[in-house]
Design an enzyme around this catalytic site. Structure first.
Site, short mmCIF file in Angstrom:
data_model
loop_
_atom_site.label_atom_id
_atom_site.label_comp_id
_atom_site.label_asym_id
_atom_site.label_seq_id
_atom_site.Cartn_x
_atom_site.Cartn_y
_atom_site.Cartn_z
N LYS A 161 22.65 56.00 23.79
CA LYS A 161 21.59 56.27 24.77
C LYS A 161 20.20 56.29 24.15
CE LYS A 161 24.32 58.48 28.38
NZ LYS A 161 25.60 57.96 27.93
N GLU A 245 17.08 65.34 27.68
CA GLU A 245 15.95 64.75 28.38
C GLU A 245 15.61 65.57 29.61
OE1 GLU A 245 17.36 60.81 29.12
OE2 GLU A 245 18.33 61.33 31.01
N GLU A 320 21.42 51.45 35.40
CA GLU A 320 21.35 52.61 36.28
C GLU A 320 19.98 53.28 36.19
OE1 GLU A 320 24.63 55.25 35.89
OE2 GLU A 320 26.10 53.67 36.25
N GLU A 333 20.73 54.53 32.06
CA GLU A 333 21.61 53.93 31.06
C GLU A 333 22.04 52.56 31.56
OE1 GLU A 333 25.17 56.19 30.58
OE2 GLU A 333 25.63 56.22 32.71
N ASN A 335 25.55 50.31 31.80
CA ASN A 335 27.00 50.24 31.62
C ASN A 335 27.38 48.79 31.36
OD1 ASN A 335 27.85 53.00 32.01
ND2 ASN A 335 27.18 52.77 34.12
N PHE A 393 34.65 71.36 44.75
CA PHE A 393 34.47 70.02 45.30
C PHE A 393 35.48 69.01 44.75
CE2 PHE A 393 30.19 71.89 45.67
CZ PHE A 393 30.08 71.89 47.05
#
Length: 708
Positions: A161, A245, A320, A333, A335, A393
């Site tokens: 990253k 971040e 993304e 990032e 993918n 959830f």
């Protein structure tokens, strides 16, 4: 089907290094020295047989397209996947190891042995497992095996990253403010978090899929979040490096699909909105986004293509972004693989992404031109998981699917699954059952198609998240397109709960239950008394729903059942089959779909209505009169009993017998599918019993700790 037995591979001791299992990284400095601009000069690979280094629905998805292209397929599988759907679909199959991913789907040496033994000329990694493992790609290159994906250089640079952020800046892509380095420890994490300013996002440098990510809003959360994120990252990726971040509150998660070839060409296929998430993992995705205007869409697409060209990217990939309320967007990032949600892009563009990946891997030039790619309609993907949505959830649920029936797919509907009736969902792999995809002319039509399909989706043997999915799709803010990555917590608060029924919904349930009772009673009496004896046609019943009692009168004829509840009369069309779990009928002419989950001899009916399971008790008039003499069971206090909320492995026990614990104190950590969940006390007291230790396997609702 050809079967290659590689059992000796996992029974023998192989010289497997942990960095090869989990994806060690090359030096970032090494890759900075490499120029990746312009066409890639390489031997053009040709292959007619591809091995799919994956399992489940994505393996099935790849096999389907490969067969259409005339490419033979080889499936690999672990012991627990011996009878899996992808194994049956492939032309050949190879057993590669035990149930743990490190023994099978993450084991580079065993995958390569499977390639050799099957005579495969290429490998498609799908997503997850080895799909973004540069060591794996290099090993294939040394063997002269084509990789259906990008180069190892691109994977390495985008997999880190920190490096990917630097490259994004160089390519002119907007980025999120943050610390340009690796966080050393918890104290360092707190120090840097204070410099950046809370809230901050703690995340694994080598991470993805929501693993190794924590949000911290104060020093305590930063300290704890660092430790948990590092543990998850090490377990999932073999790499515990952590970066930090700025966390953007209530952003949208919007990603751009890209395709690049080995000749320097690249295009984007517009965006996917992936803002509905739990624990940073996506639940519902749609394409296009309700939020983007043409200018923002074009700018995001151009920046994604710019990054693609900057690193010489070839294959399918996804860039993304986080998008704030003012449509400012920031690189998150890249993918370097096929995404779970790729089908919705295929729906709105008409482009088969797996086919494009195979063509690019064979050395073909992209035939797609940017100005020729258009958006056609709207697509929504719902991820159906084996999990309990009423617990945080969605905590994992395991078990055997003793009944599994996918919905009848109307035009524009698609169900990508890797399971079938009789399959078992285990703790070893991802909990996804399937992806339900709807494509229609507009968003509302796509939602309506999805709802209809969800109502006729039969899943028995474990808990699943259809109740949550269905509720989201009918929620006011979602329908308006007012969504963000914190949507679930903002909409439902601390947890998802069953939605209250309207009066009309209650009488619908009561009416259907009464009609089912009459049909059941007629069938039983026919079996006992013979078909020639006249059966009962009128009933007086008392039906209980949610502590309310309804007096019901029924009159059954050959075609209809007339239900009277007070002054209201309901005509129900007969004809539903008591063997079929799906009940499709009409109430006063209006179509309605429910599912019959179970019927007990005591008179209890369990119906699934609009995704929710409802219990209704049916009593005859006489039984109802006698009911008042039955004693009520006393309620039990469970606040001092800590149960496992899901199946999993005990990673840590943080208390012992005799310890005093306070309300909210952490007591135990349970891990399932590489996700760690901390269990805390709901009361204060002294620990009376500790029934587990580190390393124990536990089931849902197992009693772990008891207080006194």
């Amino acid at each position: 089907m050809v079967v290659h037995n590689l059992a000796h591979c996992f029974l023998s001791k192989l010289p497997i290094h942990s960095r090869n299992l989990h994806g060690g990284r090359r030096s970032i400095r090494h890759w900075r020295e490499i120029s990746t601009s312009g066409p890639i000069n390489c031997r053009e690979p040709k292959f007619d047989k591809v091995l799919i280094a994956n399992r489940g629905e994505i393996a099935c998805r790849i096999i389907s397209t490969a067969k259409k292209m005339g490419v033979k397929t080889v499936a690999v599988y672990s012991i627990v996947d011996a009878h899996a759907k992808h194994v049956k679909m492939a032309d050949e199959k190879v057993l590669i190891g035990g149930p743990e991913s490190s023994e099978s789907y993450l084991n580079i040496e065993r995958i390569i042995r499977a390639v050799r033994s099957s005579g495969s000329e290429a490998v498609h990694p799908g997503y997850g497992f080895l799909s973004e493992n540069a060591n794996f790609v290099e090993a294939l290159e040394r063997e002269g095996i084509a990789f259906v994906g990008p180069s190892s250089e691109a994977i390495t640079r985008m997999g880190d990253k920190l490096e990917s952020k630097r490259l994004a800046i160089e390519a002119g892509v907007n980025t999120v403010p943050g610390f340009d380095g690796i966080i050393r420890d918890s104290a360092h994490c707190v120090e840097i978090a204070n410099e950046i300013g809370y809230p901050v996002m703690i995340k694994a440098s080598a991470g993805g899929g929501g693993k190794g990510m924590r949000i911290a809003r104060n020093d305590l959360e930063a300290r704890d979040g660092f430790a948990l994120a590092a543990q998850e990252a090490l377990a999932s990726f073999g790499d515990n490096r952590i970066l930090l971040e700025k966390y953007i509150d209530n952003p949208r998660h919007i990603e751009i699909q890209v395709l690049g070839d080995k000749f320097g060409n690249a295009v984007h296929l517009f965006e996917r909105e992936c803002s509905i998430q739990r624990r940073h993992q996506k639940v519902i995705e749609e394409a296009p986004s309700t939020f983007l205007d043409d200018a923002t869409r074009s700018s995001m697409g151009m920046q994604a293509v710019s990054l693609c060209k900057k690193i010489g990217y070839h294959s399918a990939g996804t860039v993304e972004f986080l998008v704030d309320q003012n449509r400012n967007f920031y690189f998150l990032e890249m993918n370097t693989r096929l995404q779970v949600e790729h089908p919705i892009t295929e729906c709105i563009t008409g482009i088969d992404l797996v086919e494009q990946m195979l063509r690019i891997a064979k050395g073909n030039e992209l035939k797609l031109k940017q100005d020729e790619i258009k958006i056609d309609g709207w697509a929504i993907e719902s991820r159906i998981y084996a999990e309990d949505p009423y617990k945080n959830f969605g905590l994992p649920s395991t078990g055997k699917l003793y009944k599994y029936q996918e919905p009848k797919l109307a035009k524009g509907m698609r169900c990508d699954s890797g399971i079938q009736e009789g399959c078992e969902i285990s703790i070893y792999y991802d909990a996804m059952i399937s992806k339900l995809i709807a494509h229609a002319a507009d968003r509302r039509s796509a939602i309506d198609k999805t709802l209809e399909s969800l109502d006729s989706y039969v899943i028995r043997g474990l808990k699943h998240n259809i109740p949550l999915i269905r509720d989201i799709l009918t929620e006011r803010n979602f329908l308006r397109g007012d969504i963000h990555t914190n949507y679930l917590s903002k909409t439902y608060g601390g947890k998802f709960q069953t939605k209250p029924l309207h009066c009309s919904e209650k009488v619908n349930l009561v009416s259907i239950t009464a009609a089912l009772y009459a049909a059941w009673d007629c069938r039983n009496k026919t079996l006992l008394n013979g078909p020639n004896l006249k059966t009962q046609s009128e009933w007086e019943l008392s039906i209980e729903l949610l502590e309310e009692s309804y007096d019901v009168k029924l009159l059954k004829t050959a075609d209809t059942t007339t239900i009277r509840i007070g002054d209201e009369v309901f005509q129900i069309t007969n004809g539903f089959n008591l063997v079929n779990p799906i009940i499709e009928t009409r109430i006063n002419g209006t179509p309605i779909i429910m599912q019959l989950l179970s019927k007990c001899p005591s008179g209890e009916f369990k119906l699934i209505y609009k995704g929710e399971t409802r219990r209704l008790n049916v009593l005859t008039k006489r039984a109802s009169e006698l009911r008042r003499f039955v004693l009520v069971k006393p309620k039990i206090d469970y606040s001092k009993i800590i149960k496992s909320p899901m199946p999993g492995l005990v990673k840590s026990v943080m208390c012992g017998v005799g310890d005093f614990v306070s309300n909210g104190q952490n007591l135990c950590i349970i891990e399932a599918m590489k996700m760690q969940n901390t269990l805390s006390s709901d009361a204060e007291g002294v620990v009376k019993e500790v029934n587990v230790k580190e390393g124990d396997a536990v089931s849902d609702d197992d009693v772990l700790i008891i207080l006194e």
